[in-house]
Write an enzyme that holds these catalytic residues in place. Sequence first.
Site, mmCIF file in Angstrom:
data_model
loop_
_atom_site.group_PDB
_atom_site.id
_atom_site.type_symbol
_atom_site.label_atom_id
_atom_site.label_comp_id
_atom_site.label_asym_id
_atom_site.label_seq_id
_atom_site.Cartn_x
_atom_site.Cartn_y
_atom_site.Cartn_z
ATOM 1 N N GLU A 46 -2.651 8.901 8.496
ATOM 2 C CA GLU A 46 -1.238 8.586 8.684
ATOM 3 C C GLU A 46 -0.656 9.330 9.880
ATOM 4 O O GLU A 46 0.315 8.879 10.487
ATOM 5 C CB GLU A 46 -0.442 8.904 7.417
ATOM 6 N N ASP A 69 0.865 -1.180 0.000
ATOM 7 C CA ASP A 69 0.000 0.000 0.000
ATOM 8 C C ASP A 69 0.902 1.230 0.000
ATOM 9 O O ASP A 69 2.122 1.127 0.184
ATOM 10 C CB ASP A 69 -0.918 -0.013 1.229
ATOM 11 N N SER A 70 0.282 2.393 -0.153
ATOM 12 C CA SER A 70 1.041 3.640 -0.107
ATOM 13 C C SER A 70 1.502 3.964 1.303
ATOM 14 O O SER A 70 2.388 4.788 1.497
ATOM 15 C CB SER A 70 0.193 4.793 -0.653
ATOM 16 N N CYS A 87 -4.214 -1.096 -2.279
ATOM 17 C CA CYS A 87 -4.214 0.342 -2.547
ATOM 18 C C CYS A 87 -5.133 0.552 -3.731
ATOM 19 O O CYS A 87 -4.859 0.053 -4.831
ATOM 20 C CB CYS A 87 -2.806 0.827 -2.859
ATOM 21 N N HIS A 125 -7.114 3.098 3.536
ATOM 22 C CA HIS A 125 -6.965 3.903 4.747
ATOM 23 C C HIS A 125 -8.324 4.227 5.384
ATOM 24 O O HIS A 125 -8.441 4.379 6.601
ATOM 25 C CB HIS A 125 -6.272 5.233 4.444
ATOM 26 N N CYS A 161 -10.414 3.490 -0.645
ATOM 27 C CA CYS A 161 -9.022 3.585 -0.201
ATOM 28 C C CYS A 161 -8.911 2.765 1.071
ATOM 29 O O CYS A 161 -9.781 2.865 1.952
ATOM 30 C CB CYS A 161 -8.629 5.039 0.053
#
Length: 293
Positions: free
Chosen positions: A160, A18-19, A81, A194, A192
């Site tokens: 994040e 993932d990012s 992602c 996240h 996403c």
Amino acid sequence: MNGDEGCLNKTQPIGIFDSGVGGLTVVHCLWKRFPQEQVIYFGDTAHLPYGSRRPEEIIAFGTEIVSFLLQFAVKAVVAACNTSSSLSLPYLRERFPVPIIGMIGPGVRAAARVTRNKRVGVIATKATVESGAYEKAFQECAPDIRVYSQPCPLFVPLIENGCIEEKETYQVARTYLRPLREAGIDTLVFGCTHYPFLAPVIRQILGDGVRLVDPAQEAVKELADMLKLKEGKAPAGEGPRHLFFASGPVTSFYMVGSRLLGGFPYSVEHISLDGRVEDHCRRLSLGRPQVGG
């Protein structure tokens, strides 16, 4: 090659990338279902967020990350992602001889099953929204569904940095979700990995009448079906040794990992991919392959 043929080696690990730390939602779902599976995880925190990146950059990142994961002889890769799935998945599947599971297809199929009024919202990064990947996937799966996509560029940085339920996060979320509420959606797809971290915030704003679809859960179901089909499920035994890598800062792994997993007793090793990524970007800019589909 795309890794569609033959059985898998049961003892090999599963690669997830993932990012950043969003893919830990996939790890969480995977461990709940298959605690015996070893995970090799790569978070590309040096290039976070992906949502504002050029397509050739995102393809280059994915190429180098999958190449890195293959050094551990992974039996399958989950591109955890949505931005990478929307732009690079066809390229990666064509290039690498390993099954690669994305996030968009599983999420779309789940949303199509649960929506009642055929109005589905998608929250995602700017790059994912602009790719039109969700609209295309819904058109192929359930063309009668109206799709309302909303870019949410601030969500990933907030998550994040551990800003999950702060006042600022609620304010940003209300702004992003207002058009979807006005459109009358009854189902929302987290576009996403996240975004499930913000599920309590989103639930409070949208109310219980809107169903939330987490593609992480659906992707793990797809992975489970693939492991069963290819007889690749790891046998029970000693606890697997999981490995975590990051291309940049690692703080968010411990902060968000503890929140999601109830603890993060793992070390995160820093691995730089920048030089090779730049080479890929130059080649892709000169002749980038078609990435639709």
